[in-house]
Enzyme design. Structure first.
Site, PDB file in Angstrom:
ATOM      1  N   ASP A 161      -7.422  -8.374   6.930  1.00  0.00           N
ATOM      2  CA  ASP A 161      -8.439  -8.125   7.948  1.00  0.00           C
ATOM      3  C   ASP A 161      -8.870  -6.667   8.014  1.00  0.00           C
ATOM      4  O   ASP A 161      -8.170  -5.767   7.555  1.00  0.00           O
ATOM      5  CB  ASP A 161      -7.881  -8.501   9.326  1.00  0.00           C
TER       6      ASP A 161
ATOM      7  N   ILE B  99      -9.506  -3.388   1.343  1.00  0.00           N
ATOM      8  CA  ILE B  99     -10.077  -4.708   1.063  1.00  0.00           C
ATOM      9  C   ILE B  99      -9.918  -5.655   2.264  1.00  0.00           C
ATOM     10  O   ILE B  99      -9.003  -5.463   3.080  1.00  0.00           O
ATOM     11  CB  ILE B  99      -9.452  -5.352  -0.207  1.00  0.00           C
TER      12      ILE B  99
ATOM     13  N   ASP C 168       0.864  -1.175   0.000  1.00  0.00           N
ATOM     14  CA  ASP C 168       0.000   0.000   0.000  1.00  0.00           C
ATOM     15  C   ASP C 168       0.911   1.238   0.000  1.00  0.00           C
ATOM     16  O   ASP C 168       1.404   1.635  -1.052  1.00  0.00           O
ATOM     17  CB  ASP C 168      -0.864  -0.164   1.268  1.00  0.00           C
TER      18      ASP C 168
END
Ligand code: IMP
Ligand code: MG
Length: 181
Positions: free
Chosen positions: A162, A156, A106
């Site tokens: 999670d 997501i 990310d």
């Protein structure tokens, strides 16, 4: 696949298990092609990558070792920016071909930390593989060798990922529902 609720948020179906498996298989085959006969050490970054690793190594049809490192940077649906090493590397990796297996890249903060951790390990080769990648957020000048799937900048859950501790056991991937979906 229907919309699901985890804690206070709704998530809509995004990538089904069949598609995920095809992506994992492709990553395993690409790496096997590049590393034939190398006996690599695959290092999974916990917790998020546990399902990816389990499926990946079953698709990797050659000798390999598997190990894990536990890092954490996320709280809820946003990154804290600080990555902590919770469980370190136990093995001697000197002279080894090491492939890091990440669930998702990310901001790249975790990846930066991974590169730092491996700086003094004297490995022969260090390669990075990630199942998912968010190109809109990643701004670092760090090499990623294998990317399963690039996805939009949306949170997501599922397949190991999670939301505040829940959703890791879902076989499919779901996307945070916003007003636009
Ligand atoms: P980064 O350090 O910002 O690149 O984030 C990497 C870690 O944050 C990943 O290994 C995941 O554990 C977690 N993460 C990043 N994006 C998501 C997401 O969309 N859902 C769940 N976890 C995520
Ligand atoms: Mg992770």
């Amino acid at each position: 696949m229907d919309t699901i609720k985890i804690h206070d948020k709704f998530f809509t179906p995004f990538i089904d298990a069949k598609k995920i498996d095809a992506v994992v298989k492709k990553v395993a085959e690409d790496i096997l092609n590049d590393l034939k006969g190398e006996q690599p050490v695959f290092i999974g970054i916990l917790n998020g990558s546990f399902m990816f690793i389990a499926d990946f190594v079953r698709h990797y049809q050659d000798e390999c070792q598997v190990s894990f490192v536990k890092l954490s940077s996320y709280q809820g649906t946003t990154t804290t920016g600080k990555v902590k090493e919770l469980v370190g590397i136990q093995e001697d990796l000197e002279g080894k071909t090491v492939v890091i297996l990440e669930d998702i890249i990310d901001t790249g903060n975790t990846l930066e930390e991974i590169y730092k951790i491996f700086e003094d390990k004297k490995v022969k080769t260090l390669k990075i593989a990630t199942l998912f990648f968010k190109p809109e957020i990643f701004k670092k000048d760090l090499k990623i060798d294998y990317i399963g799937l690039s996805i939009p900048n949306k949170f997501i859950v599922g397949y190991g990922l999670d939301y505040d501790g829940l959703g890791r056991n879902l076989s499919d991937i779901y996307q945070l529902k916003t007003t636009t979906n």
